[in-house]
Design an enzyme around this catalytic site. Sequence first.
Site, PDB file in Angstrom:
ATOM      1  N   ASN A   1       0.858  -1.183   0.000  1.00 39.25           N
ATOM      2  CA  ASN A   1       0.000   0.000   0.000  1.00 39.25           C
ATOM      3  C   ASN A   1       0.892   1.231   0.000  1.00 39.25           C
ATOM      4  OD1 ASN A   1      -1.304   2.310   1.623  1.00 39.25           O
ATOM      5  ND2 ASN A   1      -3.061   1.047   1.105  1.00 39.25           N
TER       6      ASN A   1
ATOM      7  N   ALA B   1      -5.279  -0.417  -2.536  1.00 40.94           N
ATOM      8  CA  ALA B   1      -5.785   0.924  -2.272  1.00 40.94           C
ATOM      9  C   ALA B   1      -6.979   0.832  -1.335  1.00 40.94           C
ATOM     10  CB  ALA B   1      -6.192   1.622  -3.571  1.00 40.94           C
ATOM     11  N   GLU B   2      -7.026   1.759  -0.364  1.00 37.47           N
ATOM     12  CA  GLU B   2      -8.071   1.696   0.667  1.00 37.47           C
ATOM     13  C   GLU B   2      -9.481   1.840   0.117  1.00 37.47           C
ATOM     14  OE1 GLU B   2      -4.996   4.442   2.774  1.00 37.47           O
ATOM     15  OE2 GLU B   2      -5.102   3.502   0.792  1.00 37.47           O
ATOM     16  N   ASN B   3      -9.624   2.483  -1.037  1.00 39.94           N
ATOM     17  CA  ASN B   3     -10.966   2.687  -1.579  1.00 39.94           C
ATOM     18  C   ASN B   3     -11.502   1.473  -2.327  1.00 39.94           C
ATOM     19  OD1 ASN B   3      -9.032   3.095  -3.566  1.00 39.94           O
ATOM     20  ND2 ASN B   3     -10.229   4.625  -4.657  1.00 39.94           N
ATOM     21  N   GLY B   4     -10.754   0.348  -2.282  1.00 38.20           N
ATOM     22  CA  GLY B   4     -11.332  -0.889  -2.803  1.00 38.20           C
ATOM     23  C   GLY B   4     -10.704  -1.446  -4.053  1.00 38.20           C
TER      24      GLY B   4
END
Length: 452
Positions: free
Chosen positions: A260, A283-286
Amino acid sequence: MKPIYTDAAKALEGLTKDNMTVAAGGFGLCGIPENLIKALRDSGVTGLTVASNNAGVDDFGLGWLLQTRQIKKMISSYVGENATFERQFLSGELELELTPQGTLAEKLRAGGAGIPAFFTRTGYGTVLTENKPVQSFGGKEYVLEESITTDLAIVKAWKADKAGNLVYRYTANNFNEACAKAGRVTVAEVEEIVEIGELNPHEIHTPGNYIDRILVSKDLEKPIEQLTLAGKVSVKGFSPAREWQAKRISREFKNGMYANLGIGMPTLVANYIPEDITVTLHAENGLLGVGPFPQEGQQDPDLINAGKQTITWLPGGAFFDSAESFAMVRGGHIDLSVLGAMQVSRFGDLANWMIPGAMVKGPGGAMDLVSGVKKIIIMMDHCAKDGSSKLMEECTLPLTGKNVVDMVVTDLAVFEVDPEAGLTLIELAPGSSIELIKEKTGCPFTIAADLR
């Protein structure tokens, strides 16, 4: 069949009231229910408490509701792109419950699942979890977090059928699925409506029993949702020091890693990952996996919709919602993360999200990353703009995590960090020297044997 509307005001008719709670889907400006937000603004309701990852920007998305001062309180993880948000908070006009990004996603998901609270490692030892109950499991301390349910949830999806089943497109899922589940009443704004049975059941992300009303919108601006064909990114114009930092960090990647990269400087590292190894970026948004977006007309026959649309694919990649994204992080399924920092202490404490009274960006996903990722590398300038060292005995800014940093790569040097032994200087940047590092570092450090 769910009630279907083409007018946003009518879609919210009878659902709005002063002092209500609202869960709003989206990540930045991606996947936001923009016409439902406008209708909420035009309804004139005030005193709103809104749970959302952030609040858009000053003149778009939830920023519209901040401009009209209809929001009393935000429950968010990141406010860094909205000057109105930051200004209202610092002046005391807006109540803000800052929440780590993964914790916020899980609060919404758990609320919709009927789980009133849960324990998480995220945020332990920071100001965001002060006075919250703590319990030890397996020799580690965990914080009790209460879940979130709201009077209303407004979400954005790509497609819906008339039974309310939703399909999201790429990373526009983000917080939408969790928000849809958290609302006692949920209205979904969609781009296309199809007949019941036209959606392949395997493709449905949010089942229709979570959805109460559907708004079909054709006039969406979607200012940030653009299809971009991947390719080599030029890094010309960046300083030699930045390029050296990115190249040096890239040497820490191993074949098969899941990694990440934080926003800002850390994103440069992706340009220097060795071509002879495979690294899957998260990525944290999926999103998990990077590769070229398909060219026009390319398709996977296994993913063809029962309707008229074809779902394009990202080779080796996967899309999911933010709650799933952070489950990967907390569960230890991400090997390495590169983050920026304002301060790092001698023993690996990290501060990177707030300067009290002057600047508040919010923790975003950093608190989750430092509590769950196997190795944390910090990429930062050695000194702040005023010349003071960013490597110090103890952090003076609010912590992101305690004893969490494994390596620091500055524009002057590389340090390994041990939570008990402290900093060890292992490498010098081009043009740097041990004497310069001693002068510019605000705490003691050990010098590796091969540098003495």
